[in-house]
Design a protein around this motif. Structure first.
Motif, PDB file in Angstrom:
ATOM      1  N   HIS A 283      18.548  68.485  60.159  1.00 10.07           N
ATOM      2  CA  HIS A 283      19.701  69.369  60.415  1.00 10.07           C
ATOM      3  C   HIS A 283      19.819  70.486  59.366  1.00 10.07           C
ATOM      4  CE1 HIS A 283      20.848  66.376  63.368  1.00 10.07           C
ATOM      5  NE2 HIS A 283      20.854  65.445  62.423  1.00 10.07           N
ATOM      6  N   TYR A 284      18.684  71.128  59.064  1.00  6.18           N
ATOM      7  CA  TYR A 284      18.692  72.235  58.120  1.00  6.18           C
ATOM      8  C   TYR A 284      18.825  73.559  58.878  1.00  6.18           C
ATOM      9  CZ  TYR A 284      17.300  69.321  54.150  1.00  6.18           C
ATOM     10  OH  TYR A 284      17.279  68.385  53.145  1.00  6.18           O
ATOM     11  N   THR A 285      19.508  74.487  58.260  1.00  4.99           N
ATOM     12  CA  THR A 285      19.606  75.851  58.784  1.00  4.99           C
ATOM     13  C   THR A 285      19.295  76.821  57.649  1.00  4.99           C
ATOM     14  OG1 THR A 285      21.980  75.933  58.301  1.00  4.99           O
ATOM     15  CG2 THR A 285      21.332  75.208  60.512  1.00  4.99           C
ATOM     16  N   LEU A 286      19.217  78.093  57.991  1.00 10.71           N
ATOM     17  CA  LEU A 286      18.914  79.108  56.985  1.00 10.71           C
ATOM     18  C   LEU A 286      19.965  79.090  55.878  1.00 10.71           C
ATOM     19  CD1 LEU A 286      17.822  82.197  59.125  1.00 10.71           C
ATOM     20  CD2 LEU A 286      16.393  80.441  58.071  1.00 10.71           C
ATOM     21  N   GLY A 287      19.476  79.198  54.635  1.00  8.37           N
ATOM     22  CA  GLY A 287      20.372  79.234  53.488  1.00  8.37           C
ATOM     23  C   GLY A 287      20.657  77.878  52.876  1.00  8.37           C
ATOM     24  N   ASP A 288      20.277  76.789  53.553  1.00  6.94           N
ATOM     25  CA  ASP A 288      20.503  75.452  52.996  1.00  6.94           C
ATOM     26  C   ASP A 288      19.610  75.219  51.784  1.00  6.94           C
ATOM     27  OD1 ASP A 288      22.358  74.945  54.909  1.00  6.94           O
ATOM     28  OD2 ASP A 288      21.111  73.619  56.121  1.00  6.94           O
ATOM     29  N   LYS A 289      20.100  74.416  50.871  1.00  8.24           N
ATOM     30  CA  LYS A 289      19.338  74.037  49.679  1.00  8.24           C
ATOM     31  C   LYS A 289      18.749  72.646  49.880  1.00  8.24           C
ATOM     32  CE  LYS A 289      20.658  77.622  47.080  1.00  8.24           C
ATOM     33  NZ  LYS A 289      19.744  78.594  46.441  1.00  8.24           N
TER      34      LYS A 289
ATOM     35  N   PRO B 150      15.874  73.448  42.978  1.00 10.34           N
ATOM     36  CA  PRO B 150      16.084  73.373  44.425  1.00 10.34           C
ATOM     37  C   PRO B 150      15.483  74.567  45.152  1.00 10.34           C
ATOM     38  CG  PRO B 150      18.086  74.068  43.336  1.00 10.34           C
ATOM     39  CD  PRO B 150      17.112  73.739  42.237  1.00 10.34           C
ATOM     40  N   PHE B 151      15.151  74.361  46.409  1.00 18.24           N
ATOM     41  CA  PHE B 151      14.569  75.410  47.253  1.00 18.24           C
ATOM     42  C   PHE B 151      15.592  75.846  48.293  1.00 18.24           C
ATOM     43  CE2 PHE B 151      10.816  73.985  45.245  1.00 18.24           C
ATOM     44  CZ  PHE B 151       9.830  74.927  45.437  1.00 18.24           C
ATOM     45  N   THR B 152      15.470  77.085  48.733  1.00 17.76           N
ATOM     46  CA  THR B 152      16.356  77.641  49.761  1.00 17.76           C
ATOM     47  C   THR B 152      15.569  77.833  51.045  1.00 17.76           C
ATOM     48  OG1 THR B 152      17.634  78.829  48.074  1.00 17.76           O
ATOM     49  CG2 THR B 152      17.888  79.545  50.362  1.00 17.76           C
ATOM     50  N   VAL B 153      16.124  77.386  52.164  1.00 19.70           N
ATOM     51  CA  VAL B 153      15.483  77.557  53.466  1.00 19.70           C
ATOM     52  C   VAL B 153      15.606  79.021  53.890  1.00 19.70           C
ATOM     53  CG1 VAL B 153      15.491  76.879  55.891  1.00 19.70           C
ATOM     54  CG2 VAL B 153      16.013  75.181  54.118  1.00 19.70           C
ATOM     55  N   VAL B 154      14.467  79.690  54.048  1.00 17.95           N
ATOM     56  CA  VAL B 154      14.473  81.105  54.451  1.00 17.95           C
ATOM     57  C   VAL B 154      13.892  81.312  55.844  1.00 17.95           C
ATOM     58  CG1 VAL B 154      14.389  81.923  52.071  1.00 17.95           C
ATOM     59  CG2 VAL B 154      12.242  81.553  53.332  1.00 17.95           C
ATOM     60  N   GLY B 155      13.268  80.285  56.410  1.00 16.33           N
ATOM     61  CA  GLY B 155      12.663  80.434  57.730  1.00 16.33           C
ATOM     62  C   GLY B 155      12.420  79.094  58.387  1.00 16.33           C
TER      63      GLY B 155
ATOM     64  N   GLU C 151      11.514  79.395  47.678  1.00 20.51           N
ATOM     65  CA  GLU C 151      11.822  79.591  49.088  1.00 20.51           C
ATOM     66  C   GLU C 151      10.943  78.658  49.913  1.00 20.51           C
ATOM     67  OE1 GLU C 151      13.220  84.289  49.109  1.00 20.51           O
ATOM     68  OE2 GLU C 151      11.196  83.759  49.751  1.00 20.51           O
ATOM     69  N   VAL C 152      11.495  78.146  50.994  1.00 17.18           N
ATOM     70  CA  VAL C 152      10.763  77.200  51.823  1.00 17.18           C
ATOM     71  C   VAL C 152      10.918  77.564  53.293  1.00 17.18           C
ATOM     72  CG1 VAL C 152      12.734  75.592  51.863  1.00 17.18           C
ATOM     73  CG2 VAL C 152      10.438  74.742  52.388  1.00 17.18           C
ATOM     74  N   VAL C 153       9.827  77.407  54.036  1.00 17.74           N
ATOM     75  CA  VAL C 153       9.819  77.608  55.490  1.00 17.74           C
ATOM     76  C   VAL C 153       9.581  76.243  56.126  1.00 17.74           C
ATOM     77  CG1 VAL C 153       8.684  78.727  57.439  1.00 17.74           C
ATOM     78  CG2 VAL C 153       8.967  79.966  55.279  1.00 17.74           C
ATOM     79  N   LEU C 154      10.466  75.849  57.010  1.00 16.53           N
ATOM     80  CA  LEU C 154      10.411  74.508  57.589  1.00 16.53           C
ATOM     81  C   LEU C 154       9.701  74.499  58.941  1.00 16.53           C
ATOM     82  CD1 LEU C 154      14.106  73.354  56.955  1.00 16.53           C
ATOM     83  CD2 LEU C 154      12.130  73.134  55.430  1.00 16.53           C
ATOM     84  N   GLY C 155       8.998  73.390  59.197  1.00 18.22           N
ATOM     85  CA  GLY C 155       8.498  73.137  60.537  1.00 18.22           C
ATOM     86  C   GLY C 155       9.665  72.781  61.447  1.00 18.22           C
TER      87      GLY C 155
ATOM     88  N   HIS D  65       9.380  65.638  51.106  1.00 20.67           N
ATOM     89  CA  HIS D  65      10.842  65.719  51.183  1.00 20.67           C
ATOM     90  C   HIS D  65      11.302  64.782  52.288  1.00 20.67           C
ATOM     91  CE1 HIS D  65      14.909  67.307  51.095  1.00 20.67           C
ATOM     92  NE2 HIS D  65      14.849  67.525  52.401  1.00 20.67           N
ATOM     93  N   ARG D  66      11.918  63.686  51.904  1.00 19.26           N
ATOM     94  CA  ARG D  66      12.460  62.694  52.829  1.00 19.26           C
ATOM     95  C   ARG D  66      11.426  62.255  53.859  1.00 19.26           C
ATOM     96  NH1 ARG D  66      18.343  64.959  54.488  1.00 19.26           N
ATOM     97  NH2 ARG D  66      18.361  62.987  55.660  1.00 19.26           N
ATOM     98  N   GLY D  67      10.213  62.005  53.380  1.00 18.47           N
ATOM     99  CA  GLY D  67       9.145  61.504  54.234  1.00 18.47           C
ATOM    100  C   GLY D  67       8.282  62.568  54.863  1.00 18.47           C
ATOM    101  N   TYR D  68       8.649  63.840  54.749  1.00 23.59           N
ATOM    102  CA  TYR D  68       7.857  64.933  55.309  1.00 23.59           C
ATOM    103  C   TYR D  68       7.023  65.584  54.208  1.00 23.59           C
ATOM    104  CZ  TYR D  68      10.726  64.544  59.523  1.00 23.59           C
ATOM    105  OH  TYR D  68      11.353  64.081  60.653  1.00 23.59           O
ATOM    106  N   ARG D  69       5.795  65.933  54.541  1.00 22.83           N
ATOM    107  CA  ARG D  69       4.880  66.517  53.560  1.00 22.83           C
ATOM    108  C   ARG D  69       5.261  67.952  53.225  1.00 22.83           C
ATOM    109  NH1 ARG D  69      -0.138  64.087  52.360  1.00 22.83           N
ATOM    110  NH2 ARG D  69       0.034  61.865  52.832  1.00 22.83           N
ATOM    111  N   VAL D  70       5.023  68.317  51.972  1.00 21.38           N
ATOM    112  CA  VAL D  70       5.207  69.684  51.490  1.00 21.38           C
ATOM    113  C   VAL D  70       3.826  70.294  51.262  1.00 21.38           C
ATOM    114  CG1 VAL D  70       6.086  71.130  49.620  1.00 21.38           C
ATOM    115  CG2 VAL D  70       7.421  69.163  50.421  1.00 21.38           C
ATOM    116  N   MET D  71       3.642  71.513  51.722  1.00 20.18           N
ATOM    117  CA  MET D  71       2.368  72.189  51.526  1.00 20.18           C
ATOM    118  C   MET D  71       2.599  73.533  50.852  1.00 20.18           C
ATOM    119  SD  MET D  71      -0.614  73.271  54.252  1.00 20.18           S
ATOM    120  CE  MET D  71       0.227  74.705  54.893  1.00 20.18           C
ATOM    121  N   GLY D  72       1.926  73.745  49.729  1.00 17.53           N
ATOM    122  CA  GLY D  72       1.928  75.045  49.082  1.00 17.53           C
ATOM    123  C   GLY D  72       0.806  75.887  49.655  1.00 17.53           C
ATOM    124  N   THR D  73       1.091  77.117  49.991  1.00 19.22           N
ATOM    125  CA  THR D  73       0.078  77.978  50.588  1.00 19.22           C
ATOM    126  C   THR D  73       0.421  79.433  50.287  1.00 19.22           C
ATOM    127  OG1 THR D  73      -1.109  78.484  52.642  1.00 19.22           O
ATOM    128  CG2 THR D  73       1.271  78.102  52.825  1.00 19.22           C
ATOM    129  N   SER D  74      -0.272  80.339  50.926  1.00 20.22           N
ATOM    130  CA  SER D  74      -0.032  81.773  50.710  1.00 20.22           C
ATOM    131  C   SER D  74       0.441  82.415  52.010  1.00 20.22           C
ATOM    132  CB  SER D  74      -1.317  82.455  50.234  1.00 20.22           C
ATOM    133  OG  SER D  74      -2.304  82.435  51.256  1.00 20.22           O
TER     134      SER D  74
END
Length: 421
Positions: free
Chosen positions: A157-163, A182-187, A145-149, A107-116
């Motif tokens: 500039h993401y906050t909780l609830g952003d898509k 689309p994913f929602t930022v939950v954490g 749902e996505v949790v951001l570093g 996502h915009r140059g940042y890696r996405v990791m699927g995990t548990s």
């Protein structure tokens, strides 16, 4: 001791030049010790990018390559691992916990990791520090749902609830996006100073959901497309993952399980010990590390040469002073010793001021460096090696002080009790 007191009085008489010379030495000493401390702590921080993990398992390739893409999110895997192979070793009696990882999107140059969820429970960094959420929660049942570093959230500039929309592949600019899901930022995680800060974390189900209507790397078109709502009702159990991490019940069984994985007949895999692979990777960067240290040594040498130049420049101006000293009974070797003591006093003052300056800089920058770069700089007493460096600086100053001392000795012999110009 009277000669040393006389040397201090002489420096006090030329206090402005002496202060500037000592300050130049102090800056060079501070730089040398700062480089050494950052180098030492960076190595320790590098080695603790991941801790508490006994084995990292991926498709058969090189150990450094496996470490790079699984921990540092650099490069790509040579192949995937079947899900049943992961389950086979996750259920091994020797295994305490297992963290699956699925990579490949961004996502915009940042890696996405699927995990548990096990990732948030068991992944550790630094000195056995667990991941902590700065705000929000970990992803749960909803696959989108996505949790951001911390760095991702701050930079974008993401906050909780952003898509947000993920992109296929790992390029900074991607033409193929999963814009229908689309994913929602939950954490948002707290800053760690590790690659975790630059990662977007989604569930394995979410990784499967965005690729459920993809075939051979190409998204389906028209009516063949599957919507996000349809994907939520599907079986999103993964068929393959990129790598997984293992924590064992006993350290004794590490090598036995590593051999078992490397000889696994189900598919070609390899298991590495993170600490060993980190040391191997660090050795590849040792040239740059040594080059930086050599540069700082040359800076110290420059400071000492400045001291030598200042003392030599003042010799002709001080010939009357030396003649007066001779007239009150000083011998030529007294004059020479006086110059050596002056050089030693300047170097000693520079070393003490340099160490003090180092601690002031550490105190001011400690929090910032740790939060942004993951390097903890302790306000600790100098190490044995740092004491050796400081002793070497004083010894070098003493040797350099012998040069003006020898010239003063020769001049005092030639001048006697009167100045000869």
């Amino acid at each position: 001791m009277y000669l040393f007191r006389l040397a201090l009085a002489s420096l006090a008489n030329r206090r402005f030049t002496a202060i500037l010379t000592a300050f130049a030495i102090a800056l060079s000493v501070c730089l040398l010790l700062a480089v050494e401390r950052v180098r030492t702590e960076a190595r320790a921080s590098f080695a603790s990018t991941i801790s508490g993990t006994d084995l990292i398992v991926g498709a058969r390739s090189g150990s450094v390559n496996l470490l790079l893409y699984s921990v540092f999110r650099i490069g790509n895997a040579t192949n995937n691992i079947r899900w049943d192979s992961f389950e086979h070793f996750a259920n091994n009696p020797k295994v305490k916990w297992a963290i699956p990882m699925s990579l490949g999107d961004s996502h915009r140059g940042y890696r996405v990791m699927g995990t548990s969820e096990a990732y948030f429970d068991h992944y550790q960094y630094g000195h056995r520090q667990n991941l902590e959420l700065a705000t929000g929660r970990a992803f749960q049942t909803d696959p989108f749902e996505v949790v951001l570093g911390a760095e991702v959230a701050q930079a974008l500039h993401y906050t909780l609830g952003d898509k947000l929309v993920l992109a296929h592949g790992v390029a900074a600019i991607s033409l193929v996006k999963h814009d229908d899901k689309p994913f929602t930022v939950v954490g948002i995680l707290k800053r760690t100073g590790t690659p975790v800060d630059r990662t977007l974390h989604i569930s394995l189900g979410g990784m499967e959901a965005i690729h459920v209507d993809w075939h051979n790397g190409v998204p389906a078109q028209g009516k063949a497309r599957i919507s996000a709502e349809q994907a939520r009702n599907m079986d999103l159990k993964p068929q393959a993952i990129t790598a997984f991490m293992l924590g064992l019940n006993s350290k004794i069984s590490t090598f036995a399980l590593q051999r078992e994985i490397n000889e696994f007949r189900g598919e070609p895999m390899m298991a590495i010990l993170p600490g060993v692979a980190l040391q191997e990777l660090w050795s590849l960067m040792s040239t740059a590390e040594k080059a930086l240290f050599v540069v700082s040594l040359f800076v110290v040498l420059t400071g000492l040469i400045g001291m030598l130049t200042a003392i030599l420049t003042s010799l002709n101006e001080r010939r009357r002073e030396m003649a007066i000293l001779r007239s009150v009974g000083a011998r030529p070797w007294h004059i020479a010793t006086l110059l050596v003591f002056e050089a030693l006093a300047l170097a000693l003052a520079g070393v003490v001021a340099g160490v003090g300056l180092l601690y002031v800089c550490i105190a001011l920058a400690q929090g910032y460096v740790q939060s942004n770069y993951g390097i903890y700089l302790p306000l600790a007493w100098p190490s044995e090696y740092e004491w050796t460096l400081l002793g070497g600086i004083l010894a070098a100053a003493l040797l350099m002080g012998c040069v003006p001392a020898w010239r003063a000795y020769r001049q005092s012999l030639a001048d006697g009790l009167s100045i000869r110009l």
